[in-house]
Design a protein around this motif. Structure first.
Motif, mmCIF file in Angstrom:
data_model
loop_
_atom_site.group_PDB
_atom_site.id
_atom_site.type_symbol
_atom_site.label_atom_id
_atom_site.label_comp_id
_atom_site.label_asym_id
_atom_site.label_seq_id
_atom_site.Cartn_x
_atom_site.Cartn_y
_atom_site.Cartn_z
ATOM 1 N N VAL A 123 62.722 -56.733 -33.021
ATOM 2 C CA VAL A 123 63.038 -55.501 -33.757
ATOM 3 C C VAL A 123 62.369 -55.528 -35.125
ATOM 4 O O VAL A 123 62.385 -56.542 -35.818
ATOM 5 C CB VAL A 123 64.561 -55.333 -33.922
ATOM 6 C CG1 VAL A 123 64.877 -54.101 -34.764
ATOM 7 C CG2 VAL A 123 65.235 -55.234 -32.554
ATOM 8 N N ASN A 124 61.768 -54.399 -35.496
ATOM 9 C CA ASN A 124 61.153 -54.216 -36.801
ATOM 10 C C ASN A 124 61.640 -52.880 -37.354
ATOM 11 O O ASN A 124 61.083 -51.830 -37.068
ATOM 12 C CB ASN A 124 59.631 -54.240 -36.688
ATOM 13 C CG ASN A 124 58.946 -54.144 -38.038
ATOM 14 O OD1 ASN A 124 59.514 -54.504 -39.060
ATOM 15 N ND2 ASN A 124 57.722 -53.638 -38.042
ATOM 16 N N GLY A 125 62.717 -52.924 -38.134
ATOM 17 C CA GLY A 125 63.319 -51.688 -38.619
ATOM 18 C C GLY A 125 63.905 -50.895 -37.476
ATOM 19 O O GLY A 125 64.716 -51.408 -36.692
ATOM 20 N N ASN A 126 63.460 -49.654 -37.316
ATOM 21 C CA ASN A 126 63.955 -48.815 -36.216
ATOM 22 C C ASN A 126 63.041 -48.869 -34.988
ATOM 23 O O ASN A 126 63.163 -48.052 -34.073
ATOM 24 C CB ASN A 126 64.130 -47.361 -36.671
ATOM 25 C CG ASN A 126 62.830 -46.756 -37.188
ATOM 26 O OD1 ASN A 126 61.786 -47.389 -37.162
ATOM 27 N ND2 ASN A 126 62.909 -45.523 -37.667
ATOM 28 N N ARG A 149 61.645 -51.061 -31.756
ATOM 29 C CA ARG A 149 62.061 -52.144 -30.870
ATOM 30 C C ARG A 149 60.952 -52.436 -29.862
ATOM 31 O O ARG A 149 60.388 -51.511 -29.251
ATOM 32 C CB ARG A 149 63.342 -51.733 -30.147
ATOM 33 C CG ARG A 149 63.954 -52.800 -29.239
ATOM 34 C CD ARG A 149 65.231 -52.251 -28.599
ATOM 35 N NE ARG A 149 66.223 -51.944 -29.612
ATOM 36 C CZ ARG A 149 67.198 -52.772 -29.973
ATOM 37 N NH1 ARG A 149 67.299 -53.965 -29.398
ATOM 38 N NH2 ARG A 149 68.067 -52.421 -30.893
ATOM 39 N N TYR A 150 60.641 -53.726 -29.696
ATOM 40 C CA TYR A 150 59.613 -54.160 -28.755
ATOM 41 C C TYR A 150 60.312 -54.898 -27.615
ATOM 42 O O TYR A 150 61.003 -55.892 -27.845
ATOM 43 C CB TYR A 150 58.614 -55.090 -29.442
ATOM 44 C CG TYR A 150 57.905 -54.460 -30.614
ATOM 45 C CD1 TYR A 150 56.630 -53.937 -30.491
ATOM 46 C CD2 TYR A 150 58.529 -54.395 -31.864
ATOM 47 C CE1 TYR A 150 55.980 -53.361 -31.575
ATOM 48 C CE2 TYR A 150 57.893 -53.819 -32.954
ATOM 49 C CZ TYR A 150 56.625 -53.297 -32.802
ATOM 50 O OH TYR A 150 55.991 -52.730 -33.882
ATOM 51 N N ILE A 151 60.102 -54.437 -26.397
ATOM 52 C CA ILE A 151 60.768 -55.008 -25.226
ATOM 53 C C ILE A 151 59.702 -55.454 -24.234
ATOM 54 O O ILE A 151 58.905 -54.637 -23.746
ATOM 55 C CB ILE A 151 61.706 -53.989 -24.566
ATOM 56 C CG1 ILE A 151 62.707 -53.460 -25.607
ATOM 57 C CG2 ILE A 151 62.433 -54.606 -23.376
ATOM 58 C CD1 ILE A 151 63.310 -52.141 -25.244
ATOM 59 N N LEU A 152 59.684 -56.730 -23.953
ATOM 60 C CA LEU A 152 58.674 -57.300 -23.057
ATOM 61 C C LEU A 152 59.348 -57.874 -21.820
ATOM 62 O O LEU A 152 60.276 -58.686 -21.923
ATOM 63 C CB LEU A 152 57.894 -58.394 -23.774
ATOM 64 C CG LEU A 152 56.832 -59.127 -22.941
ATOM 65 C CD1 LEU A 152 55.664 -58.201 -22.618
ATOM 66 C CD2 LEU A 152 56.336 -60.376 -23.680
ATOM 67 N N GLN A 201 61.243 -46.172 -30.729
ATOM 68 C CA GLN A 201 61.476 -45.885 -32.140
ATOM 69 C C GLN A 201 62.605 -44.867 -32.224
ATOM 70 O O GLN A 201 62.512 -43.779 -31.645
ATOM 71 C CB GLN A 201 60.206 -45.335 -32.786
ATOM 72 C CG GLN A 201 60.180 -45.457 -34.302
ATOM 73 C CD GLN A 201 58.796 -45.201 -34.844
ATOM 74 O OE1 GLN A 201 58.303 -44.076 -34.791
ATOM 75 N NE2 GLN A 201 58.156 -46.234 -35.374
ATOM 76 N N ASN A 202 63.681 -45.258 -32.905
ATOM 77 C CA ASN A 202 64.875 -44.416 -32.963
ATOM 78 C C ASN A 202 65.360 -44.029 -31.568
ATOM 79 O O ASN A 202 65.804 -42.911 -31.334
ATOM 80 C CB ASN A 202 64.612 -43.156 -33.792
ATOM 81 C CG ASN A 202 64.318 -43.462 -35.242
ATOM 82 O OD1 ASN A 202 64.963 -44.331 -35.843
ATOM 83 N ND2 ASN A 202 63.327 -42.778 -35.810
ATOM 84 N N GLY A 203 65.243 -44.982 -30.648
ATOM 85 C CA GLY A 203 65.726 -44.762 -29.291
ATOM 86 C C GLY A 203 64.767 -44.036 -28.378
ATOM 87 O O GLY A 203 65.006 -43.924 -27.168
ATOM 88 N N GLN A 204 63.637 -43.549 -28.909
ATOM 89 C CA GLN A 204 62.655 -42.820 -28.105
ATOM 90 C C GLN A 204 61.480 -43.732 -27.767
ATOM 91 O O GLN A 204 60.957 -44.432 -28.640
ATOM 92 C CB GLN A 204 62.145 -41.586 -28.870
ATOM 93 C CG GLN A 204 63.227 -40.595 -29.249
ATOM 94 C CD GLN A 204 63.842 -39.949 -28.023
ATOM 95 O OE1 GLN A 204 63.139 -39.533 -27.097
ATOM 96 N NE2 GLN A 204 65.174 -39.855 -28.006
#
Length: 238
Positions: free
Chosen positions: A207-210, A212-215, A224-227
């Motif tokens: 996570v970097n602020g808002n 999110r990186y998912i691998l 970003q902001n859930g989008q």
């Protein structure tokens, strides 16, 4: 630039494959390597060979790259071309090519030979013809200023995962356990290093602020902001 072929045998081989043709002309004094040399050669050891292939004495080695099948040298500029030169050589010694650079941007180097474009970064070599990619190989090693530069995890870190998408190379690094997410763009435009927020089995989240990186072994997804703002399929997972 007119290219000269070594002999009729090479000419026949070159005509048999349009892709191979790009690297079979001309040899430019490239030394043929034995199988044992190919298997054991480090890119640092290729500097002497690379230096011999720079087009003039005033043109020296800036960077060298190694892919599974090729060595590529970026030579400094001279009076003929201030940007420098791209020198590609097949590892089997079958041939090479020297092309003036048309652009240098950070770690990205571009050369043009008619309608054939050579683009290389520390992550990939891509050759396109008339806008269509005809060769794409990952970089095994890259060097500059006589120092080997390795992508991904630092020397003292353990590498848990290396994944590749169409646009990115991702590494999961750490000590005894995974702890860091590293994402690098193949075009050399950016790199990010983040602590892992969590991991479970083959799913890693940073996570970097808002953002999110998912691998996972199937995809890289960035939200970003859930989008979801980026989603790319995993091509290689090691």
């Amino acid at each position: 630039m007119q290219l000269k072929l070594n002999n009729s045998k090479v000419l026949k081989l070159a005509l048999a494959s349009a892709t191979t043709l790009l690297f079979l002309a001309p040899t430019l004094g490239v030394k043929a390597l034995s199988n044992s040399e190919q298997n054991g050669t480090k890119i640092r050891d290729s500097f002497l060979v690379a230096q011999a292939n720079c087009p003039t004495r005033r043109s020296t080695v800036d960077r060298t790259f190694e892919t599974p099948n090729y060595y590529v040298t970026i030579c400094s500029g001279d009076a003929r071309n201030s940007l420098g030169y791209y020198v590609g050589a097949a590892k089997d010694g079958s041939g090479g090519i020297t092309v003036p650079l048309t652009r240098r941007s950070g770690d990205r180097y571009i050369a043009a030979n008619g309608n054939t474009i050579y683009a290389i970064t520390p992550y990939e070599l891509r050759v396109s013809q008339n806008g269509r990619t005809i060769l794409n190989e990952r970089i095994l090693a890259a060097s500059g200023d006589d120092t080997v530069v390795t992508r991904g995890c630092r020397n003292r870190e353990s590498t848990f995962v290396t994944a590749e998408t169409a646009s990115y190379v991702i590494s999961i690094c750490g000590g005894n356990f995974p702890g860091t997410y590293i994402g690098e763009s193949k075009n050399g435009s950016g790199r990010i290093r983040l602590p892992l927020q969590r991991y479970e089995r083959d799913r890693y989240v940073a996570v970097n602020g808002n953002t999110r990186y998912i691998l996972t072994p199937n995809e890289l997804r960035v939200t970003q902001n859930g989008q979801t703002i980026l989603r790319e399929t995993i091509r290689n997972w090691n």
